[in-house]
Motif scaffolding. Sequence first.
Motif, mmCIF file in Angstrom:
data_model
loop_
_atom_site.group_PDB
_atom_site.id
_atom_site.type_symbol
_atom_site.label_atom_id
_atom_site.label_comp_id
_atom_site.label_asym_id
_atom_site.label_seq_id
_atom_site.Cartn_x
_atom_site.Cartn_y
_atom_site.Cartn_z
ATOM 1 N N GLY A 130 -2.955 5.057 3.655
ATOM 2 C CA GLY A 130 -3.931 4.250 2.940
ATOM 3 C C GLY A 130 -4.428 3.103 3.794
ATOM 4 O O GLY A 130 -3.851 2.793 4.850
ATOM 5 N N VAL A 173 -1.316 0.885 -5.126
ATOM 6 C CA VAL A 173 -2.194 1.739 -4.307
ATOM 7 C C VAL A 173 -3.580 1.101 -4.292
ATOM 8 O O VAL A 173 -4.088 0.715 -5.343
ATOM 9 C CB VAL A 173 -2.279 3.155 -4.922
ATOM 10 C CG1 VAL A 173 -3.316 3.983 -4.172
ATOM 11 C CG2 VAL A 173 -0.920 3.818 -4.907
ATOM 12 N N ARG A 174 -4.169 0.993 -3.121
ATOM 13 C CA ARG A 174 -5.535 0.467 -3.051
ATOM 14 C C ARG A 174 -6.429 1.541 -2.438
ATOM 15 O O ARG A 174 -6.140 2.080 -1.375
ATOM 16 C CB ARG A 174 -5.577 -0.803 -2.199
ATOM 17 C CG ARG A 174 -6.951 -1.446 -2.199
ATOM 18 C CD ARG A 174 -6.964 -2.754 -1.442
ATOM 19 N NE ARG A 174 -8.302 -2.885 -0.864
ATOM 20 C CZ ARG A 174 -8.568 -3.034 0.429
ATOM 21 N NH1 ARG A 174 -7.576 -3.146 1.290
ATOM 22 N NH2 ARG A 174 -9.795 -3.116 0.847
ATOM 23 N N ILE A 175 -7.495 1.861 -3.183
ATOM 24 C CA ILE A 175 -8.432 2.863 -2.703
ATOM 25 C C ILE A 175 -9.767 2.162 -2.494
ATOM 26 O O ILE A 175 -10.333 1.633 -3.454
ATOM 27 C CB ILE A 175 -8.613 4.004 -3.722
ATOM 28 C CG1 ILE A 175 -7.246 4.559 -4.133
ATOM 29 C CG2 ILE A 175 -9.506 5.100 -3.164
ATOM 30 C CD1 ILE A 175 -7.303 5.437 -5.359
ATOM 31 N N GLY A 214 -3.106 -3.831 1.944
ATOM 32 C CA GLY A 214 -2.983 -3.250 0.622
ATOM 33 C C GLY A 214 -3.244 -4.289 -0.453
ATOM 34 O O GLY A 214 -4.103 -5.160 -0.283
ATOM 35 N N GLN A 231 0.871 -1.176 0.000
ATOM 36 C CA GLN A 231 0.000 0.000 0.000
ATOM 37 C C GLN A 231 0.902 1.219 0.000
ATOM 38 O O GLN A 231 1.560 1.509 0.998
ATOM 39 C CB GLN A 231 -0.905 -0.002 1.237
ATOM 40 C CG GLN A 231 -1.707 1.266 1.444
ATOM 41 C CD GLN A 231 -2.646 1.602 0.295
ATOM 42 O OE1 GLN A 231 -2.218 2.014 -0.781
ATOM 43 N NE2 GLN A 231 -3.957 1.427 0.517
ATOM 44 N N SER A 232 0.953 1.891 -1.142
ATOM 45 C CA SER A 232 1.868 3.015 -1.260
ATOM 46 C C SER A 232 1.189 4.348 -1.079
ATOM 47 O O SER A 232 1.815 5.395 -1.203
ATOM 48 C CB SER A 232 2.577 2.975 -2.618
ATOM 49 O OG SER A 232 3.313 1.787 -2.722
ATOM 50 N N ALA A 233 -0.127 4.334 -0.846
ATOM 51 C CA ALA A 233 -0.809 5.588 -0.554
ATOM 52 C C ALA A 233 -0.518 5.960 0.889
ATOM 53 O O ALA A 233 -0.579 5.114 1.781
ATOM 54 C CB ALA A 233 -2.302 5.432 -0.772
ATOM 55 N N ARG A 242 7.626 11.398 -4.313
ATOM 56 C CA ARG A 242 6.232 11.533 -3.891
ATOM 57 C C ARG A 242 5.440 12.315 -4.938
ATOM 58 O O ARG A 242 5.993 13.189 -5.607
ATOM 59 C CB ARG A 242 6.154 12.245 -2.542
ATOM 60 C CG ARG A 242 6.524 11.328 -1.382
ATOM 61 C CD ARG A 242 6.837 12.103 -0.137
ATOM 62 N NE ARG A 242 8.094 12.845 -0.283
ATOM 63 C CZ ARG A 242 8.562 13.680 0.632
ATOM 64 N NH1 ARG A 242 7.880 13.900 1.732
ATOM 65 N NH2 ARG A 242 9.716 14.309 0.444
ATOM 66 N N ILE A 298 -5.074 11.427 -3.397
ATOM 67 C CA ILE A 298 -4.210 10.611 -2.547
ATOM 68 C C ILE A 298 -2.764 11.030 -2.765
ATOM 69 O O ILE A 298 -2.388 11.498 -3.843
ATOM 70 C CB ILE A 298 -4.346 9.105 -2.864
ATOM 71 C CG1 ILE A 298 -4.203 8.871 -4.373
ATOM 72 C CG2 ILE A 298 -5.643 8.543 -2.335
ATOM 73 C CD1 ILE A 298 -4.091 7.425 -4.737
ATOM 74 N N VAL A 303 0.949 9.547 -3.047
ATOM 75 C CA VAL A 303 1.557 8.253 -3.331
ATOM 76 C C VAL A 303 3.069 8.345 -3.118
ATOM 77 O O VAL A 303 3.709 9.304 -3.550
ATOM 78 C CB VAL A 303 1.277 7.818 -4.781
ATOM 79 C CG1 VAL A 303 1.908 6.459 -5.063
ATOM 80 C CG2 VAL A 303 -0.213 7.781 -5.041
#
Lengths: 823, 283
Positions: free
Chosen positions: A188, A471-473, A192, A183-185, A432, A483, A485
């Motif tokens: 988040g 990334v999981r939203i 992930g 999970q790179s958010a 970022r 978001i 990242v």
Amino acid sequence: MRAFLGGGVAAVLVAGALLAPSAARAEVAPVAMMLAGAPSSATDPTPVQLDVDVYIPEVTPAPAVVLAHGFGGSKEGAAEQAQLLVEAGYVVLAYTARGFGESTGLISMNAPDYEVADASALVDYLASLASVTVESPGDPVVGVAGGSYGGALALMLAGYDDRIDAVAADITWNDLETSLFAQSAVDGVQPGVLKSLWTSLFFSSGLGLEPGQPVSECGRFTPQWCAAYVEAVTKGVVSAEAADLMARSSPRSITDRITAPVLLGAGQADSLFPLTQANANAEQIVNAPVKVVWHAGGHDGGIAETDRLLALTRAWFDQHLRAGPTVSDAFEVSLVEASALSDRDPGTVEVLSAPSYPGIFGDGTTQMPLAAPPQQVLAPAGGAPAAITSLPGAGGLARLAGDLLAVPLPGQTAGFFTESLASPMRIVGATRARLTVSSDREVTDAVLFASLRVVSANGRQALPQGLVAAVRIPDLGPEPVTIEVVLPGIVTEAAAGDRLALVVATTDQGYRMPPGPAVYTVAADGPLILPTLQGTTEAAGTPVWVWPLGAVIITVLIWIAVALLRPRDRSGEARPELLTVPLATRDLAKEFTGGLKAVDGVTFEVPPGVVLGLLGPNGAGKTTTMRMAMGLIRPTGGDTWIFGEQVRPGSAVLARVGSFIEGPGFLPHLTGRQNLDLFWRASGREDGDPHLDEVLEIAGLGSAIDRKVRTYSQGMRQRLGIAQAMLGLPDLLVLDEPTNGLDPPQIREMRQVMHDYAASGRTVIVSSHLLSEVEQTCSHVVVMNHGHLIYSGTVDELLAGRSGLRLEDVFLELVGEGHRVDQ
Amino acid sequence: MSTVTSAPYAARRTLTVRTELVRQLRRRRTLVAFGLAVALPLIVVAAVKLGPQSRGFGDGDLDLVGLATAGPWNFTLTMLLFASGFLLTIIAAMFLGDTVASEASWSTMRYLLAAPVPRRRFLRAKMIVGLILTAITLLILVAVAFLIALVVFGSAPLTSPLGGSFDVATSWQRLAIVTGYIGIQLLIPAGIAFLMSVLTDVPLGAVGAAVIIVIVLNILDAIDALGDLRRFLPTDYGGAWADALGQQIAWGDMAIGASYALVTFAVLAAIAVLRFDRKDILS
């Protein structure tokens, strides 16, 4: 003496070159044994049996090192490092973790009660050994090292067992859940996105499946871990129990307890435990010194810097286990310089170091605005086709994949580009960026893969190390969500003129994707924030300049040796009494390899101002004698003097001799005149008068002198050769069969030339087999046969008392009977 | 007692490099070598411009060839890539392999050594002139390739096959490094040929033996089974000049390759000198 010295230098050079790479070393054989570890499980108190190798160094007591292996490996994998450490004087204990190889028990992923307790039991064992240094009873001086699975164990052990005095942990996790569910958010949701490819590879290597053996669902995993895996893969969820399992097996749970100095390695080519995991470890270990190394290897392959890391690990233990030299705490980053053409050499590595570890976002940032309008991307139904960015488990192939397969899939990829870079840029760490995302329909799970790519002027995209940030939203709808990242941690260089691109894709082969479909609208919100690092570089291993410097030194040494090995002829014996004698020999001998004695003990003197004939049948040694007189052949015995100077190859006195030996020699592509001119210039007598007109008259070539020698007849070359010998009118003229190929009038002319030449006070030595010729031309003769001198003196004396006989008859008499005539 | 004195002699003025250059320059093989260096770029340009496939070249391992027509620097580097494999190797072997052996076969060597040209001085002139002629051939190739490409393809600076492009000054710098490195690599065939030239009196034999040895080294270099043993072959680093085309010059392999070439040449030339010192001149 000088020759000996030169030979010595040469021999040392050769021996050094041959022996240098093969420095032999004796291996220390380990003692193998089974040792009891911690209880098998919560319900079964029988201790597991651990397969252990103990290496004892020559000098004991010594500090100890525990070596833990990677997932799917065994103690054998640590043998190389064990040898290195035992040679360095450590007691080394390498062991196979529970659930692997010959060790019993089930895999619990470095759980505190099992694997970590096992390792503590091994430390107990080390404390009991007389060969291990102890701080207090039961507390040995001990370090622990390992990579990947073993690296996590090393950190966990240091957290749970305060007897550990130093740690070296490489390419390992901080948090198992964030490693496997990326999970790179920023902030988040967890879990992930499951790294399904890596996780399945990991899991299957723990099943212990062998051809022909019964298969089982869980292999050597504990039921709890097996269930957590199945649940994650089939349903994509992490239960509270599973999250708890992973948390307890993560160094994150104990990093604040570690007090032993930690050498923390991370691989730049690692999509399993990326730099962010090592970064978390480094930031959380606040109660101990930490040295962070971002090397060029990792689970995806990269460049294995094995030697450098082994040496660094050893130095780390030297400092912290036995007060060896201080290892700088500087942060080290490997910069890969790929060699372009070489298919075998993946690249050379330069090390950038910064005084302290700045964290994953660098010690400075550069902001670059991103252009491009919002773009729509499709998350395809079923998540296929999927982009391929890395090939887990394929080792070096992954790098290839990063180059070849980084091609974005159309319709599934959005790209946001910077302007062209004005100057080269080095990116060290994680970039970022902010994204605004919306979906055309309500989805419970939106998954995106963001990456930073370098786009060269010709449009080629490079995806550094094939790394993407998942990334999981949750619950995305038409309402845009912004978001932040964190893109993958990378070390890369972008050239001036390149552009950077933030690329957002909807699929990636390595991850578990939602079933879809959906169309997302993605927009870049704000600039890229790029990490930079100030540091100094130095090449890892041998500095580059060592090679040319070594080559120059070796070259100079070789030339010194060659200079010393210059033939030092015995100091020329001065014979002033021969100053006026054009040619004298004493006991002259030449034996060729093979035993042929061409000349054997020949002694004669040629008086000045005469024409002397050198006579003898074929093979008598006439030509060999002449060649020795000219320094072309080295005598095997005796000596030659010209005007009192001993003849050696290249003796200066040879400049007073003109020679014509065994036929003419000319450059065929030049004219006769050019040949004479260049010969004169080459003979070092340029300042003198070549007497060219006189010589050309003797050659009698007329206008042919300006034709190429290639076009000459045999006779013309012969005359040009004699002319060349007479250039500068040397004091001694040596002519070997000069009349070969000449017609009778020319022969007569030649006879006159020689006669006149001698009349001017100079000397002519002429060899011939035409005896009547010699009789008419020469006042003196030297007769040879089978390498021996038969007669030396005037023609008149030779014929005296043999009235009526001609030279030819006398010659045949001499040669035929073969007796020697004393002077 | 002779009443005349011979002309003044000075060993250090015998067979000067200049004299030897004059002796070699008018040889047909010298002119043929120069001619090949002129012809190769012209032929390639003609092929690109007039050939049936006007799309340029296919792509190679290193896509230098695909960029050949980008500009004069690119074209020149591509010509060097083409020529460095074989043409320049043969030319270096010819200039240094033929040089001593041909004097032996013409019978001129014995007259020069009896003149007397000191033996080491003789080899020195031969070696220097052989190297000069090899370097001239290399520079002719570079100059002709550059000029023809400047006329035909325009003056765009170097585009690297490894990504990125350079300004004019850097383009010159990279071209100079590549040319220099290829020149240094030619010391390997040159050294082998020079030693052969001293060992034999047959000019073609010396050149042929040198070329065959280089070919065998290249074949060995291509055998994967030999693994890292190939690292010890001096020819292993022949292609390392491509490392000068990255944004950062990767000196590692080039430093090793240049060092190997230099040491190889020094060793072979030293053997040649020591052998020639003691050789009986029978030719």
